[in-house]
Design an enzyme around this catalytic site. Sequence first.
Site, PDB file in Angstrom:
ATOM      1  N   CYS A  35       0.827  -1.215   0.000  1.00 53.39           N
ATOM      2  CA  CYS A  35       0.000   0.000   0.000  1.00 53.39           C
ATOM      3  C   CYS A  35       0.859   1.262   0.000  1.00 53.39           C
ATOM      4  O   CYS A  35       0.349   2.352  -0.246  1.00 53.39           O
ATOM      5  CB  CYS A  35      -0.940   0.011   1.203  1.00 53.39           C
ATOM      6  SG  CYS A  35      -0.080   0.058   2.773  1.00 53.39           S
ATOM      7  N   ASP A  37       2.289   2.663   2.538  1.00 55.02           N
ATOM      8  CA  ASP A  37       2.218   3.456   3.771  1.00 55.02           C
ATOM      9  C   ASP A  37       3.505   3.324   4.582  1.00 55.02           C
ATOM     10  O   ASP A  37       4.140   2.280   4.582  1.00 55.02           O
ATOM     11  CB  ASP A  37       1.025   2.998   4.620  1.00 55.02           C
ATOM     12  CG  ASP A  37      -0.302   3.371   3.963  1.00 55.02           C
ATOM     13  OD1 ASP A  37      -0.254   4.023   2.909  1.00 55.02           O
ATOM     14  OD2 ASP A  37      -1.355   3.022   4.498  1.00 55.02           O
ATOM     15  N   CYS A  60      -2.908   5.333   5.713  1.00 55.95           N
ATOM     16  CA  CYS A  60      -4.364   5.308   5.772  1.00 55.95           C
ATOM     17  C   CYS A  60      -4.862   5.616   7.192  1.00 55.95           C
ATOM     18  O   CYS A  60      -4.080   5.638   8.141  1.00 55.95           O
ATOM     19  CB  CYS A  60      -4.859   3.938   5.334  1.00 55.95           C
ATOM     20  SG  CYS A  60      -4.562   2.687   6.577  1.00 55.95           S
ATOM     21  N   CYS A 104      -2.530  -2.865   8.800  1.00 57.31           N
ATOM     22  CA  CYS A 104      -2.200  -1.508   9.246  1.00 57.31           C
ATOM     23  C   CYS A 104      -1.715  -1.548  10.709  1.00 57.31           C
ATOM     24  O   CYS A 104      -0.796  -0.813  11.083  1.00 57.31           O
ATOM     25  CB  CYS A 104      -3.411  -0.598   9.119  1.00 57.31           C
ATOM     26  SG  CYS A 104      -4.302  -0.790   7.561  1.00 57.31           S
TER      27      CYS A 104
HETATM   28 FE1  FES Z   1      -1.561   0.208   4.280  1.00 58.45          FE
HETATM   29 FE2  FES Z   1      -3.379   0.837   6.026  1.00 58.45          FE
HETATM   30  S1  FES Z   1      -3.681   0.499   3.915  1.00 58.45           S
HETATM   31  S2  FES Z   1      -1.256   0.635   6.341  1.00 58.45           S
END
Ligand code: FES
Length: 129
Positions: A35, A37, A60, A104
């Site tokens: 993702c 992040d 997110c 996450c």
């Molecule tokens: Fe990747 Fe939440 S979508 S940490």
Amino acid sequence: MALYSEKVMDHFRNPRNVGVIEDASGIGEVGNAKCGDIMKMYLKIEDDIIQDVKFETFGCGSAIASSSMATELIKGQPVSEAMKLTNQAVAEALDGLPDYKMHCSVLAEEAIRSALEDWRKKTQADSLP
Ligand code: FES
């Protein structure tokens, strides 16, 4: 049923312990390649107690809520307790996360562990002759 618990929404909207500790004892940065992040944790440790903890999360809402809750869970705790923090404990403290958002909370566990490893390396280096 709402997708996210009130606690998740609260920690997402009003995250606790956001920021940087300039003279941190340990810093951990982790990311999720899928993702994109990124989460960074700063720890201030004295006498093996987490005196302060701050985070920066570029990610997110669930990642922000997870980091915020994780910092609350370890603040004031001994290092040995912080080492044991799991992503499940973070998710439970948030009254749950949707299955596809559990990764996450994994970031929060990994970021704290990485900051603790960093602290350990630094303290060991300091104690070398
Ligand atoms: Fe990747 Fe939440 S979508 S940490």
